[in-house]
Design an enzyme around this catalytic site. Structure first.
Site, PDB file in Angstrom:
ATOM      1  N   SER A  27       8.046   3.101  33.304  1.00 45.31           N
ATOM      2  CA  SER A  27       8.284   3.102  34.752  1.00 45.31           C
ATOM      3  C   SER A  27       8.525   4.506  35.279  1.00 45.31           C
ATOM      4  O   SER A  27       7.929   4.927  36.279  1.00 45.31           O
ATOM      5  CB  SER A  27       9.492   2.212  35.085  1.00 45.31           C
ATOM      6  OG  SER A  27       9.259   0.880  34.688  1.00 45.31           O
ATOM      7  N   ALA A  94      10.548  11.623  27.539  1.00 45.63           N
ATOM      8  CA  ALA A  94      11.046  10.310  27.949  1.00 45.63           C
ATOM      9  C   ALA A  94      10.858   9.248  26.885  1.00 45.63           C
ATOM     10  O   ALA A  94      11.341   8.127  27.044  1.00 45.63           O
ATOM     11  CB  ALA A  94      10.341   9.869  29.234  1.00 45.63           C
ATOM     12  N   LYS A 140      24.582   5.403  28.002  1.00 42.18           N
ATOM     13  CA  LYS A 140      25.061   4.857  26.729  1.00 42.18           C
ATOM     14  C   LYS A 140      25.313   5.929  25.682  1.00 42.18           C
ATOM     15  O   LYS A 140      25.905   5.661  24.637  1.00 42.18           O
ATOM     16  CB  LYS A 140      24.079   3.803  26.221  1.00 42.18           C
ATOM     17  CG  LYS A 140      24.003   2.598  27.151  1.00 42.18           C
ATOM     18  CD  LYS A 140      22.858   1.681  26.821  1.00 42.18           C
ATOM     19  CE  LYS A 140      22.775   0.546  27.841  1.00 42.18           C
ATOM     20  NZ  LYS A 140      22.479   1.026  29.217  1.00 42.18           N
ATOM     21  N   GLY A 183      14.414  -0.728  40.009  1.00 46.69           N
ATOM     22  CA  GLY A 183      12.985  -0.662  40.264  1.00 46.69           C
ATOM     23  C   GLY A 183      12.189  -0.337  39.015  1.00 46.69           C
ATOM     24  O   GLY A 183      10.964  -0.347  39.037  1.00 46.69           O
ATOM     25  N   SER A 184      12.886  -0.055  37.907  1.00 46.91           N
ATOM     26  CA  SER A 184      12.186   0.233  36.663  1.00 46.91           C
ATOM     27  C   SER A 184      11.884  -1.059  35.923  1.00 46.91           C
ATOM     28  O   SER A 184      12.406  -2.128  36.237  1.00 46.91           O
ATOM     29  CB  SER A 184      13.026   1.157  35.773  1.00 46.91           C
ATOM     30  OG  SER A 184      14.216   0.501  35.366  1.00 46.91           O
ATOM     31  N   THR A 205      26.659 -11.166  33.631  1.00 41.61           N
ATOM     32  CA  THR A 205      27.334 -10.886  32.364  1.00 41.61           C
ATOM     33  C   THR A 205      28.842 -11.057  32.497  1.00 41.61           C
ATOM     34  O   THR A 205      29.485 -11.758  31.721  1.00 41.61           O
ATOM     35  CB  THR A 205      27.013  -9.462  31.892  1.00 41.61           C
ATOM     36  OG1 THR A 205      25.594  -9.309  31.839  1.00 41.61           O
ATOM     37  CG2 THR A 205      27.588  -9.200  30.526  1.00 41.61           C
TER      38      THR A 205
END
Length: 341
Positions: A27, A94, A140, A183-184, A205
């Site tokens: 994306s 990426a 993360k 949007g990804s 979650t």
């Protein structure tokens, strides 16, 4: 447009240059391709990725633009990287394995790609004489609690430290870190929209969960702007707002029923992009934070116009000083949908 010219009031470092994107069919990769072709006057744009079907789809998306070059390859393959990086000026790294739960079942595969593959990119860029490399990180990687985050933290440190042994070469490395991109591919937004249209309850979650918000266009701008300002060794973090996941659900499907499914293994209740222990090395520059390197033997100099963050600072989604309410989230989701049409 001449190399180093200005575009939209900004210094366009990439104009007239050759750029390579690893993982370029994702994306962010596709959004980067569009921006580089439309607004940065690149001479040549190399897309390096593993999936031939995705490359075919993206080639069609961009009507086989003659500035695009396509390399099937894996960052685990150093020789293939060497070939792809020939005469490349700038690199956006990426490529990565990214699924948190999959990493727990296949840990060494993540080490091979995210750690060893990153070292291949570093070495190949130095040997090819690449000028600047911007590597993509993730929230993360800050205080990691899962294997994926641990491999990305390793990669972050490797790219920063690469400036040491590249000191006598022209190549410089920096890192950009941000959270989930709305949007990804894999975004929860279209999933919730489909469930709401079917009259089904939306899975959440944890009702306490918070997340940072960055749109795909802003993520692209943040990455490309980093080439203009980097000198090597910076870890850039955008100063972006937070949201409550329950507010996002309400913005997407007003009044829809929700149900909690519990936090998945390796998942955090709140996102963190700058840890408490990094405060002493963190500077604020307008709309971005700069985490400066632990060591800077290659001659890194902090920007003179940056403000030192105080002791005790950390950048976490639940203690952020900027928040999006339901109405603002609804407007942003609509804006993303219109931009994708």
């Amino acid at each position: 447009m001449a190399r180093g010219s200005r575009s939209g009031g900004k210094l366009n470092t990439l104009a007239g240059s050759s750029v390579l994107i690893t993982g370029g069919t994702g994306s962010l990769g596709k959004a980067l391709i569009r921006e580089l072709l439309d607004n940065h006057s690149v001479r040549r744009l190399v897309v390096f990725s593993r999936d031939e079907l995705k490359q075919l789809e993206v080639r069609r998306m961009f009507d086989d633009d003659p500035r695009l070059r396509w390399f099937i390859g894996d960052i685990r393959d150093r020789k293939r990287l060497d070939r792809a990086l020939h005469n490349v000026d700038y690199v956006v790294h990426a490529a990565a394995l990214k699924q948190v739960d999959t990493a727990e079942y296949n840990p060494f595969e993540y080490v091979e790609t995210n750690v060893r593959g990153s070292q291949n990119v570093i070495d190949a860029c130095i040997d090819a004489g690449v000028k600047k490399v911007v590597a993509l990180s993730t929230d993360k990687a800050s205080s990691p609690i899962n294997l994926y985050g641990a491999t990305k933290l390793c990669a972050d440190r490797m790219f920063i430290s690469a400036n040491h042994y590249a000191a006598s070469y022209p190549t410089r490395f920096s890192v950009v870190r941000y959270g989930n991109v709305m949007g990804s591919r894999g975004s929860i937004v279209p999933i919730w929209k489909q469930l709401a249209a079917e009259g089904r309850s939306l899975p959440i979650t944890d009702s306490r969960m918070t997340r940072f918000w960055i749109t795909l266009p802003k993520a692209v701008d943040f990455v490309l702007d980093s080439f203009d300002m980097m000198t090597g060794g910076e870890l850039y973090v955008p100063r972006i707002p937070s949201m409550r996941v329950v507010d996002l659900a309400e913005a997407i499907a007003p009044g829809a029923a929700t149900h909690e499914i519990g936090i998945r293994p390796g998942e955090k209740l709140h996102e963190e992009m700058i840890a408490l222990d990094d405060a002493r090395r963190t500077l604020l520059m307008d709309t971005r934070y700069v985490v400066t390197p632990h060591l800077s033997g290659w001659g890194y100099t902090p920007p003179a116009d940056a403000m030192q963050m105080p002791d005790g600072f950390s950048f976490q989604s639940h203690t952020n000083d900027q928040w999006l309410d339901v109405d603002q989230l609804r407007d942003l989701v609509t804006e993303e949908e219109m931009a994708g049409r």
